[in-house]
Design a protein around this motif. Structure first.
Motif, mmCIF file in Angstrom:
data_model
loop_
_atom_site.group_PDB
_atom_site.id
_atom_site.type_symbol
_atom_site.label_atom_id
_atom_site.label_comp_id
_atom_site.label_asym_id
_atom_site.label_seq_id
_atom_site.Cartn_x
_atom_site.Cartn_y
_atom_site.Cartn_z
ATOM 1 N N UNK A 151 1.347 -0.810 -0.133
ATOM 2 C CA UNK A 151 0.248 -0.223 -0.131
ATOM 3 C C UNK A 151 0.756 1.263 0.607
ATOM 4 N N UNK A 152 0.495 2.498 -0.552
ATOM 5 C CA UNK A 152 1.016 3.869 -0.976
ATOM 6 C C UNK A 152 2.133 3.255 -1.414
ATOM 7 N N UNK A 153 3.500 4.202 -0.854
ATOM 8 C CA UNK A 153 4.784 4.447 -1.255
ATOM 9 C C UNK A 153 5.464 3.882 -0.702
ATOM 10 N N UNK A 169 1.314 -7.043 -5.695
ATOM 11 C CA UNK A 169 0.335 -5.914 -6.235
ATOM 12 C C UNK A 169 0.246 -4.432 -5.635
ATOM 13 N N UNK A 170 -0.097 -3.919 -6.472
ATOM 14 C CA UNK A 170 -0.213 -2.399 -6.085
ATOM 15 C C UNK A 170 -1.913 -1.516 -5.359
ATOM 16 N N UNK A 205 -0.674 3.662 -7.461
ATOM 17 C CA UNK A 205 -0.544 4.298 -8.843
ATOM 18 C C UNK A 205 0.304 4.696 -9.471
ATOM 19 N N UNK A 206 1.060 6.069 -8.368
ATOM 20 C CA UNK A 206 1.481 6.571 -9.482
ATOM 21 C C UNK A 206 3.396 6.717 -9.661
ATOM 22 N N UNK A 233 1.174 -5.312 -10.336
ATOM 23 C CA UNK A 233 0.136 -5.012 -10.857
ATOM 24 C C UNK A 233 -1.008 -4.021 -9.825
ATOM 25 N N UNK A 234 -1.863 -2.923 -10.888
ATOM 26 C CA UNK A 234 -2.365 -1.857 -9.861
ATOM 27 C C UNK A 234 -3.803 -2.369 -9.912
ATOM 28 N N UNK A 235 -4.200 -2.203 -8.512
ATOM 29 C CA UNK A 235 -5.460 -2.153 -8.227
ATOM 30 C C UNK A 235 -6.174 -1.653 -7.479
#
Ligand code: MRU
Length: 352
Positions: free
Chosen positions: A161-163, A193-194, A204-205, A219-221
């Motif tokens: 989660x997050x960066x 999975x991000x 996402x970014x 993979x983005x969710x």
């Protein structure tokens, strides 16, 4: 480290003698823009606006902000210098309230300033200390990645989660993403999975951008999809970073972390927190005492400047939530991995 195609590590925060360069994370992934400054107020603005973000990176930037502030002070006597320097430090600590690393770095700078018999020497010591803070966080993230990678099995699907990568630490490895990068470097087959991480989309970014640069399949969710994947047994473990860890192990991290921890427990999936010891705040007994930043509601009603809600619609925007320690399977630090009871483990690590 494979964070750059040419093998060059990302320059998130870099010091050049008397100026600081910051990679503007609000422009990523579209543009790689750097801000160069000699003015500590620009660094404070960068912290407030999340141009530099992530608990350890905020601490590193805060150390340099203090050094820049000190260099600009024109004072013939120590008394005048200390008065001015105190004002600089007060401005820095008011930039963001949750990340412990900011206060840890400012305390280190304050301590160093007390030792020296003339202004020029103190200024020199402050610059050296800011550089030492970044070196310390670099070493910590590297060690943390080694300890954490040992917990990751081969063929793991890791939800994060997050960066929490190099962008969030201004170091060579990240916190949670550093563990993932190291596990991949060690030859493990890893898939990430991000979560997108609304409202500001650090997942996402930034996480996808860092993972792809490191050749790690990602993979983005959307945040609300996490339960679906956890409930179907498609996630090996969840790893997140931390902004502040209270003495009992309760952990503040990006908003949405608590929901992930509850979902992980419900689905019998390990939930790990990776953070340098500079994130630990033994002065707070439990997570209830951790100050939670409330940011502008426009970050919720808008996405990258575009309105997604009716004009004037009120919105809440707490930037962090607190995960009670009972949901955490282990805390990974540079000093080692600790498990329950966290109170004892965190105290013991202080001496390590
Ligand atoms: O608001 P941000 O982007 O500074 O929040 C960052 C996080 O919550 C990270 O997960 C955290 O700092 C831990 S990892 C470095």
């Amino acid at each position: 480290m494979k964070t750059e195609p040419g093998g060059t590590p990302l320059k998130v925060v870099s010091w050049a003698g008397n100026s600081l360069t910051i990679l503007d994370q609000t422009r990523l992934p579209q543009q790689e823009i750097y801000i160069q400054t000699t003015d500590y107020r620009d660094v404070i603005t960068a912290i407030k606006e999340l141009k530099v973000r992530g608990a350890p990176a905020i601490g590193v930037a805060a150390g340099y902000a203090a050094a820049l502030g000190a260099l600009k002070i024109k004072a013939a006597t120590l008394n005048v210098f200390f008065k001015e320097f105190d004002k600089v430090l007060e401005e820095i600590v008011s930039s963001r309230p949750t990340a412990r690393n900011l206060f840890w770095a400012v305390e280190r700078m304050r301590c160093v300033s007390c030792d020296g018999d003339n202004v020029a020497t103190i200024k020199e010591r402050l610059v050296n200390e800011a550089v030492a803070i970044q070196a310390k966080e670099t070493e910590s993230s590297t060690q943390m990645s080694v300890h954490g990678a040992a917990l990751i099995p081969d063929n793991a699907v890791i939800l994060t989660h997050c960066n929490t990568g190099v962008l969030a630490t201004a170091a060579l490895y990240g916190t949670a993403l550093g563990v993932i990068l190291r596990a991949a470097e060690n030859g493990k087959n890893i898939r990430v999975i991000a979560t997108e991480t609304r409202p500001l989309l650090q997942g996402a970014r930034l996480t996808t951008w860092e993972a792809l640069r490191a050749d790690i399949p990602v993979t983005l969710i959307t945040d609300s999809m996490a339960g679906h994947f956890l409930s179907r047994g498609l996630v090996t473990c969840v790893i997140v970073g931390a902004d502040r860890i209270a003495a009992n192990g309760d952990t503040a991290n990006k908003i949405g972390t608590y929901s992930l921890a509850v979902l992980a427990k419900e689905n019998k999936t390990p939930f790990y927190v990776a953070a340098p010891y500079s994130t630990v705040d033994l002065s707070l007994a439990t997570g209830k005492e951790i100050p939670i930043e409330e940011r502008n509601s426009k970050e919720v009603t808008h996405i990258q400047g575009v309105a997604i809600a009716p004009e004037g619609c009120p919105a809440f925007n707490p930037a962090f939530d607190v995960t009670p320690h009972r949901y955490i399977s282990a805390i990974i630090t540079e000093k080692g991995v600790i498990r329950k009871p966290y109170g004892k483990g965190l105290k013991t690590l202080r001496q390590a």
